[in-house]
Design a protein around this motif. Structure first.
Motif, PDB file in Angstrom:
ATOM      1  N   PHE A  64      46.736  57.159  25.953  1.00 52.47           N
ATOM      2  CA  PHE A  64      46.020  58.292  26.520  1.00 52.47           C
ATOM      3  C   PHE A  64      46.493  59.579  25.865  1.00 52.47           C
ATOM      4  N   SER A  65      45.535  60.397  25.456  1.00 49.25           N
ATOM      5  CA  SER A  65      45.811  61.771  25.065  1.00 49.25           C
ATOM      6  C   SER A  65      45.762  62.627  26.324  1.00 49.25           C
ATOM      7  N   PRO A  66      46.057  63.923  26.229  1.00 51.76           N
ATOM      8  CA  PRO A  66      45.944  64.766  27.425  1.00 51.76           C
ATOM      9  C   PRO A  66      44.523  64.874  27.974  1.00 51.76           C
ATOM     10  N   LYS A  67      43.519  64.476  27.167  1.00 51.78           N
ATOM     11  CA  LYS A  67      42.125  64.626  27.586  1.00 51.78           C
ATOM     12  C   LYS A  67      41.401  63.313  27.868  1.00 51.78           C
ATOM     13  N   ALA A  68      41.818  62.238  27.205  1.00 44.66           N
ATOM     14  CA  ALA A  68      41.046  61.001  27.323  1.00 44.66           C
ATOM     15  C   ALA A  68      41.838  59.822  26.776  1.00 44.66           C
ATOM     16  N   GLU A  69      41.386  58.623  27.104  1.00 45.66           N
ATOM     17  CA  GLU A  69      41.952  57.424  26.485  1.00 45.66           C
ATOM     18  C   GLU A  69      41.461  57.327  25.049  1.00 45.66           C
ATOM     19  N   VAL A  70      42.334  56.894  24.141  1.00 43.65           N
ATOM     20  CA  VAL A  70      41.962  56.669  22.752  1.00 43.65           C
ATOM     21  C   VAL A  70      42.177  55.181  22.437  1.00 43.65           C
ATOM     22  N   PRO A  71      41.393  54.629  21.501  1.00 39.19           N
ATOM     23  CA  PRO A  71      41.470  53.186  21.274  1.00 39.19           C
ATOM     24  C   PRO A  71      42.779  52.714  20.661  1.00 39.19           C
ATOM     25  N   PHE A  72      43.351  53.543  19.780  1.00 36.10           N
ATOM     26  CA  PHE A  72      44.577  53.125  19.107  1.00 36.10           C
ATOM     27  C   PHE A  72      45.326  54.358  18.641  1.00 36.10           C
ATOM     28  N   CYS A  73      46.649  54.284  18.681  1.00 32.21           N
ATOM     29  CA  CYS A  73      47.500  55.392  18.235  1.00 32.21           C
ATOM     30  C   CYS A  73      48.684  54.822  17.474  1.00 32.21           C
ATOM     31  N   GLY A  74      48.799  55.183  16.209  1.00 35.18           N
ATOM     32  CA  GLY A  74      49.874  54.642  15.388  1.00 35.18           C
ATOM     33  C   GLY A  74      51.241  55.189  15.734  1.00 35.18           C
ATOM     34  N   HIS A  75      51.342  56.507  15.942  1.00 32.53           N
ATOM     35  CA  HIS A  75      52.692  57.051  16.158  1.00 32.53           C
ATOM     36  C   HIS A  75      53.256  56.623  17.509  1.00 32.53           C
ATOM     37  N   ALA A  76      52.404  56.499  18.522  1.00 30.88           N
ATOM     38  CA  ALA A  76      52.897  56.017  19.819  1.00 30.88           C
ATOM     39  C   ALA A  76      53.241  54.533  19.761  1.00 30.88           C
ATOM     40  N   THR A  77      52.563  53.777  18.897  1.00 28.44           N
ATOM     41  CA  THR A  77      52.905  52.367  18.706  1.00 28.44           C
ATOM     42  C   THR A  77      54.285  52.241  18.075  1.00 28.44           C
ATOM     43  N   VAL A  78      54.540  53.033  17.043  1.00 25.82           N
ATOM     44  CA  VAL A  78      55.857  53.031  16.405  1.00 25.82           C
ATOM     45  C   VAL A  78      56.930  53.439  17.413  1.00 25.82           C
ATOM     46  N   ALA A  79      56.666  54.485  18.177  1.00 29.25           N
ATOM     47  CA  ALA A  79      57.636  54.946  19.171  1.00 29.25           C
ATOM     48  C   ALA A  79      57.927  53.868  20.207  1.00 29.25           C
ATOM     49  N   THR A  80      56.884  53.193  20.669  1.00 24.00           N
ATOM     50  CA  THR A  80      57.058  52.153  21.688  1.00 24.00           C
ATOM     51  C   THR A  80      57.847  50.971  21.136  1.00 24.00           C
ATOM     52  N   ALA A  81      57.541  50.572  19.909  1.00 24.29           N
ATOM     53  CA  ALA A  81      58.250  49.445  19.298  1.00 24.29           C
ATOM     54  C   ALA A  81      59.737  49.758  19.128  1.00 24.29           C
ATOM     55  N   VAL A  82      60.044  50.992  18.712  1.00 24.77           N
ATOM     56  CA  VAL A  82      61.446  51.374  18.554  1.00 24.77           C
ATOM     57  C   VAL A  82      62.132  51.437  19.916  1.00 24.77           C
TER      58      VAL A  82
END
Length: 276
Positions: A64-82
């Motif tokens: 989720f961005s501050p405005k809406a759900e987005v289908p995919f986010c690379g930087h948040a995926t990297v952050a979550t994996a780490v």
């Protein structure tokens, strides 16, 4: 109470990269609550692990961005994996995102490499309107980098500029670009200047997320890798510099393999001890 972690991705320096929220246990949170958390945090995206591993071992994730759900986010995926690797140790985790399965490998140095879903590239059509919105002219474009829409989990309009100065002086009409992007189902614009065949500088306006500009955009980096391959400009390893003009330098590595059409995107992530 929901625990929200704060990381910054595509950097090893907390003052750089793109901040992301990470919620490792979002079970029981509805859409409105996740959107509210993302809005309160104010980062480009927040990742939510909404369930435990499914039957295939993949972990469902939503962004989720501050405005809406987005289908995919690379930087948040990297952050979550780490964030998971810091708690469980390095290795591979497979996320189940809206576009499909996204494997991520985290090494001993806590550097994450995600493998995109199957990418695609399509014609951009008439770009007269978006050039006007950006206050660019056709003369600002690099003819070797023709406009295209790239996809690797989310859609990004890719525009190449002929000069670094043009990229550095980004100034656009926020509301007009928002309307334009919503009409074309775009997540960001990927604005690019080519320093060399393997080094590019990029900027990503993100008004659909309520953000003027993203400091690091892993999903767009994956789409850009597919774009370079489509044009015959692909190299085994490509380096993207992003965020320099925002004061949050980010370093993104894109890998193209001859035996796999998917794109690999790598970078570090570190916790934020203070809000960015």
């Amino acid at each position: 109470m929901t625990t929200v972690l704060r990381y910054t991705a595509f950097t090893s320096d907390p003052s750089g990269g793109n901040p992301a929220g990470v919620v490792l246990d979002a079970r029981g949170l509805d859409d409105a609550t996740m959107l509210s958390i993302a809005a309160d945090l104010g980062y480009s995206e927040t990742a939510f692990l909404t369930e435990g591993p499914d039957g295939s071992g993949a972990v469902p994730v939503r962004y989720f961005s501050p405005k809406a759900e987005v289908p995919f986010c690379g930087h948040a995926t990297v952050a979550t994996a780490v964030a998971l690797a810091e708690r469980r140790g390095p290795g591979e985790i497979v996320f189940s995102a809206q576009p499909g399965l996204v494997p991520v490998t985290v090494d001993d140095d806590l550097r994450a490499t995600l493998t995109s879903v199957e990418p695609s590239v399509e014609p951009a059509g008439d770009i007269t309107e978006v050039l006007d919105i950006l206050r660019w002219s056709a003369d600002d474009l690099d003819p070797a980098l023709p406009p295209r829409i790239g996809y690797a989990g989310a859609r990004h309009l890719i525009l190449g500029t002929a000069t670094r100065q043009r990229l550095a002086t980004l100034d656009y009409d926020f509301d007009r670009l928002l309307a334009y992007m919503l009409a074309l189902d775009l997540t960001t614009l990927q604005l690019v200047w080519r320093e060399s065949p393997t080094v590019f500088h990029v900027r990503d306006p993100f008004p659909v997320g309520g953000v003027v500009e993203d400091p690091a955009t892993g999903a767009a980096a994956a789409a850009f890798g597919a774009y370079l391959r489509e044009l015959g400009l692909g190299q085994p390893t490509i380096t993207l510099h992003q965020g320099d003009d925002l004061g949050r330098p980010s370093l993104i590595t894109v890998e193209l393999r001859p035996d796999d059409n998917r794109v690999r995107v790598s970078g570090n992530a570190v916790p934020l001890t203070h809000p960015a």
